[in-house]
Enzyme design. Structure first.
Site, PDB file in Angstrom:
ATOM      1  N   SER A  47       0.846  -1.201   0.000  1.00 55.62           N
ATOM      2  CA  SER A  47       0.000   0.000   0.000  1.00 55.62           C
ATOM      3  C   SER A  47       0.881   1.251   0.000  1.00 55.62           C
ATOM      4  O   SER A  47       0.491   2.286  -0.546  1.00 55.62           O
ATOM      5  CB  SER A  47      -0.934   0.012   1.215  1.00 55.62           C
ATOM      6  OG  SER A  47      -1.884  -1.020   1.118  1.00 55.62           O
ATOM      7  N   SER A  86      -4.807   2.226   3.453  1.00 55.22           N
ATOM      8  CA  SER A  86      -4.689   1.004   4.252  1.00 55.22           C
ATOM      9  C   SER A  86      -5.876   0.113   3.938  1.00 55.22           C
ATOM     10  O   SER A  86      -7.021   0.488   4.223  1.00 55.22           O
ATOM     11  CB  SER A  86      -4.668   1.342   5.748  1.00 55.22           C
ATOM     12  OG  SER A  86      -4.754   0.170   6.525  1.00 55.22           O
ATOM     13  N   GLY A  87      -5.611  -1.039   3.360  1.00 51.01           N
ATOM     14  CA  GLY A  87      -6.690  -1.962   3.022  1.00 51.01           C
ATOM     15  C   GLY A  87      -7.553  -2.286   4.221  1.00 51.01           C
ATOM     16  O   GLY A  87      -8.777  -2.189   4.178  1.00 51.01           O
ATOM     17  N   SER A  88      -6.929  -2.639   5.335  1.00 56.72           N
ATOM     18  CA  SER A  88      -7.668  -3.022   6.541  1.00 56.72           C
ATOM     19  C   SER A  88      -8.175  -1.818   7.313  1.00 56.72           C
ATOM     20  O   SER A  88      -9.156  -1.918   8.042  1.00 56.72           O
ATOM     21  CB  SER A  88      -6.768  -3.853   7.458  1.00 56.72           C
ATOM     22  OG  SER A  88      -5.719  -3.054   7.988  1.00 56.72           O
ATOM     23  N   GLY A  89      -7.488  -0.706   7.185  1.00 56.80           N
ATOM     24  CA  GLY A  89      -7.828   0.462   7.988  1.00 56.80           C
ATOM     25  C   GLY A  89      -7.451   0.286   9.448  1.00 56.80           C
ATOM     26  O   GLY A  89      -7.877   1.046  10.314  1.00 56.80           O
ATOM     27  N   GLU A  90      -6.626  -0.716   9.731  1.00 55.89           N
ATOM     28  CA  GLU A  90      -6.247  -1.035  11.109  1.00 55.89           C
ATOM     29  C   GLU A  90      -4.736  -1.028  11.328  1.00 55.89           C
ATOM     30  O   GLU A  90      -4.272  -1.383  12.409  1.00 55.89           O
ATOM     31  CB  GLU A  90      -6.815  -2.405  11.512  1.00 55.89           C
ATOM     32  CG  GLU A  90      -8.327  -2.492  11.493  1.00 55.89           C
ATOM     33  CD  GLU A  90      -9.029  -1.537  12.454  1.00 55.89           C
ATOM     34  OE1 GLU A  90      -8.393  -1.098  13.442  1.00 55.89           O
ATOM     35  OE2 GLU A  90     -10.209  -1.226  12.206  1.00 55.89           O
ATOM     36  N   THR A  91      -3.958  -0.617  10.351  1.00 57.15           N
ATOM     37  CA  THR A  91      -2.506  -0.581  10.487  1.00 57.15           C
ATOM     38  C   THR A  91      -2.125   0.490  11.509  1.00 57.15           C
ATOM     39  O   THR A  91      -2.425   1.669  11.312  1.00 57.15           O
ATOM     40  CB  THR A  91      -1.835  -0.300   9.126  1.00 57.15           C
ATOM     41  OG1 THR A  91      -2.337  -1.242   8.177  1.00 57.15           O
ATOM     42  CG2 THR A  91      -0.331  -0.395   9.213  1.00 57.15           C
ATOM     43  N   GLU A 161      -4.639  -3.717  -3.121  1.00 56.41           N
ATOM     44  CA  GLU A 161      -3.508  -2.924  -3.603  1.00 56.41           C
ATOM     45  C   GLU A 161      -3.613  -2.627  -5.098  1.00 56.41           C
ATOM     46  O   GLU A 161      -3.434  -1.474  -5.526  1.00 56.41           O
ATOM     47  CB  GLU A 161      -2.201  -3.651  -3.289  1.00 56.41           C
ATOM     48  CG  GLU A 161      -1.964  -3.788  -1.794  1.00 56.41           C
ATOM     49  CD  GLU A 161      -1.316  -5.097  -1.388  1.00 56.41           C
ATOM     50  OE1 GLU A 161      -1.162  -5.299  -0.169  1.00 56.41           O
ATOM     51  OE2 GLU A 161      -0.989  -5.930  -2.253  1.00 56.41           O
TER      52      GLU A 161
END
Length: 194
Positions: A47, A86-91, A161
């Site tokens: 990302s 951020s794909g997860s939004g949790e990084t 991505e």
């Protein structure tokens, strides 16, 4: 061949992203980008590579853009925006950066597959780019088999991505139109040291 299955899956996901584009969110994103004094982009891993590719194209459009983490990145301020990918939004690193940007009064835009993620809760605007991320899927093999779920042919966060890269390149085309920029204008900004 698996390569064909993987490419079909990637194309299918990009088609789903195309069909789910929220035009109002795109208009708000363009307004944020064009009204910000400086644009900061951030992402980690692949990302992060997408973020750098997007930053390069913004620079080609003549925008004042920085990649968070580079040695020449200045302090973010009120009139700036942070584009957090951020794909997860949790990084955790991305969330920490988004919180810093918010605390300093700048706008935060989340590019993620999860509109209810921690990153989205911080963001002024969330643009959802659908795609399986590395956190998706049942981890238990037996449960996965019983549900008929099998590991994706596009591993980890590939779908997010690749889809994010295509989406952001499409956004560049939209910005070119809005800013009345031509490819020739962008070529003038291109690296001459290559």
């Amino acid at each position: 061949m698996i390569i064909k299955e993987a490419i079909k899956l990637i194309i299918k996901n990009i088609q789903e992203v195309l069909e789910s584009i929220d035009e109002k969110a795109i208009e708000r994103l363009i307004e944020t980008l064009t009204s910000s004094k400086r644009i900061f982009v951030i992402g980690l891993g692949r990302s992060g590579l997408v973020a750098k590719a997007f930053a390069m194209r913004l620079m080609h459009l003549g925008m004042n853009v920085f990649v968070v983490g580079e040695t020449i990145t200045p302090a973010i301020k009120e009139d700036d925006c942070l584009i957090a990918i951020s794909g997860s939004g949790e990084t955790s690193y991305i969330i920490k950066a988004a919180n810093i940007a918010k605390d300093r009064g700048s706008k935060v835009v989340a590019i993620t597959s999860y509109p209810k993620s921690s990153l989205s809760k911080i963001a002024d605007l969330t643009v959802t780019v659908k795609g399986k991320t590395k956190i998706d899927g049942e981890q238990n093999y037996i449960k996965r088999q019983m549900k008929g779920e099998h590991h994706s042919k596009a591993p980890l966060g590939t779908l997010f991505e690749v889809s994010a890269l295509v989406f952001l390149d499409g956004l560049i085309a939209e910005l070119m139109e809005k800013l009345n920029k031509k490819e020739e204008d962008m070529k003038k900004m291109h690296d001459v040291f290559e």
